[in-house]
Design a protein around this motif. Structure first.
Motif, mmCIF file in Angstrom:
data_model
loop_
_atom_site.group_PDB
_atom_site.id
_atom_site.type_symbol
_atom_site.label_atom_id
_atom_site.label_comp_id
_atom_site.label_asym_id
_atom_site.label_seq_id
_atom_site.Cartn_x
_atom_site.Cartn_y
_atom_site.Cartn_z
ATOM 1 N N ARG A 4 11.440 -10.035 -56.602
ATOM 2 C CA ARG A 4 11.015 -10.470 -57.938
ATOM 3 C C ARG A 4 9.792 -9.676 -58.362
ATOM 4 N NH1 ARG A 4 10.412 -16.863 -57.466
ATOM 5 N NH2 ARG A 4 8.984 -16.213 -55.856
ATOM 6 N N ASN A 5 9.679 -9.459 -59.674
ATOM 7 C CA ASN A 5 8.491 -8.759 -60.155
ATOM 8 C C ASN A 5 7.400 -9.768 -60.456
ATOM 9 O OD1 ASN A 5 8.833 -9.833 -62.754
ATOM 10 N ND2 ASN A 5 10.001 -8.065 -63.458
ATOM 11 N N THR A 6 6.233 -9.288 -60.746
ATOM 12 C CA THR A 6 5.051 -10.128 -60.941
ATOM 13 C C THR A 6 5.270 -11.120 -62.067
ATOM 14 O OG1 THR A 6 3.706 -8.293 -60.197
ATOM 15 C CG2 THR A 6 2.562 -10.040 -61.298
ATOM 16 N N GLU A 7 5.873 -10.697 -63.129
ATOM 17 C CA GLU A 7 6.104 -11.605 -64.264
ATOM 18 C C GLU A 7 7.002 -12.773 -63.859
ATOM 19 O OE1 GLU A 7 7.546 -9.452 -67.679
ATOM 20 O OE2 GLU A 7 5.893 -8.031 -67.587
ATOM 21 N N ASP A 8 8.031 -12.491 -63.065
ATOM 22 C CA ASP A 8 8.935 -13.562 -62.617
ATOM 23 C C ASP A 8 8.180 -14.566 -61.746
ATOM 24 O OD1 ASP A 8 11.020 -12.330 -63.928
ATOM 25 O OD2 ASP A 8 11.768 -11.300 -62.126
ATOM 26 N N ILE A 10 4.906 -15.177 -61.720
ATOM 27 C CA ILE A 10 3.964 -15.945 -62.553
ATOM 28 C C ILE A 10 4.738 -16.983 -63.360
ATOM 29 C CG2 ILE A 10 2.366 -15.785 -64.504
ATOM 30 C CD1 ILE A 10 1.448 -13.099 -63.341
ATOM 31 N N GLY A 11 5.893 -16.630 -63.864
ATOM 32 C CA GLY A 11 6.730 -17.604 -64.596
ATOM 33 C C GLY A 11 7.140 -18.759 -63.703
ATOM 34 N N TYR A 14 4.172 -20.993 -63.205
ATOM 35 C CA TYR A 14 3.967 -21.783 -64.415
ATOM 36 C C TYR A 14 4.931 -22.968 -64.441
ATOM 37 C CZ TYR A 14 3.352 -22.827 -69.386
ATOM 38 O OH TYR A 14 3.090 -23.459 -70.579
ATOM 39 N N ILE A 44 2.270 -11.900 -55.565
ATOM 40 C CA ILE A 44 1.679 -11.293 -56.772
ATOM 41 C C ILE A 44 0.635 -10.258 -56.375
ATOM 42 C CG2 ILE A 44 0.184 -11.727 -58.767
ATOM 43 C CD1 ILE A 44 1.617 -14.437 -59.079
ATOM 44 N N GLU A 51 1.954 -2.152 -59.370
ATOM 45 C CA GLU A 51 2.109 -2.275 -60.823
ATOM 46 C C GLU A 51 0.876 -1.755 -61.551
ATOM 47 O OE1 GLU A 51 3.333 -6.180 -61.956
ATOM 48 O OE2 GLU A 51 5.223 -6.024 -60.890
#
Length: 167
Positions: A4-8, A10-11, A14, A44, A51
């Motif tokens: 998974r990437n960082t955005e995933d 963090i999502g 959340y 992350i 990244e």
């Protein structure tokens, strides 16, 4: 670590916080699985350097591209200014040469007119002197002719007188 990437991640964090149960008597606090949250944060942190490096590379590439575009624009502008200066210089040289040639043509025409007048005056004076010389010579020829006639008539009269005497 997952793919998974960082955005995933963090999502997912959340969503985990939003879905977490509230603590009794504290609606703004919740209960989370510590190991799961720490693992996600570690993931992350592990992805961030790559990244960030990729982001920095993209920013540096963008900055280099902008710098290169500015240099090219400056070069194009400098070349255009140089060409404009050359054109202005050529135009100024052309205008100066044209002005100078017009002055020279005017001076030459004035000199031609002066020479023509001087030539005409010289020719008129020469013809006048020639006319006077011819008139003088004609007068001398007429005078000599008259003298010659007088002498010839006198000789003829003497001859006629001598012939009359001999007869």
């Amino acid at each position: 670590m997952s793919d998974r990437n960082t955005e995933d991640i963090i999502g997912a964090l959340y969503d985990m916080v939003q879905d977490a149960r509230s603590m009794p008597l504290a609606a703004d606090k919740c209960i989370l699985e510590r190991d799961k949250v720490l693992d996600m944060l570690d993931e992350i942190i592990a992805q961030l350097p790559g990244e960030l490096k990729q982001s920095r590379t993209i920013v540096e590439s963008r900055n280099e591209l902008i710098s290169q575009a500015r240099r090219e624009a400056d070069n194009i502008l400098r070349e255009a200014q140089d060409k404009a200066k050359q054109m202005v210089t050529r135009e100024a040289i052309y205008a100066e040469a044209k002005k100078r040639s017009e002055e020279l043509v005017g001076q030459t025409q004035t000199r031609i007119n002066q020479l023509q007048k001087a030539g005409n005056d010289y020719m008129d004076e020469s013809l006048r002197q020639t006319e006077e010389a011819i008139s003088k010579a004609l007068a001398e020829v007429r005078d000599t002719r008259m003298k010659f006639r007088t002498v010839t008539e006198a000789q003829e009269k003497r001859k006629a007188a001598n012939v009359d005497i001999e007869v």
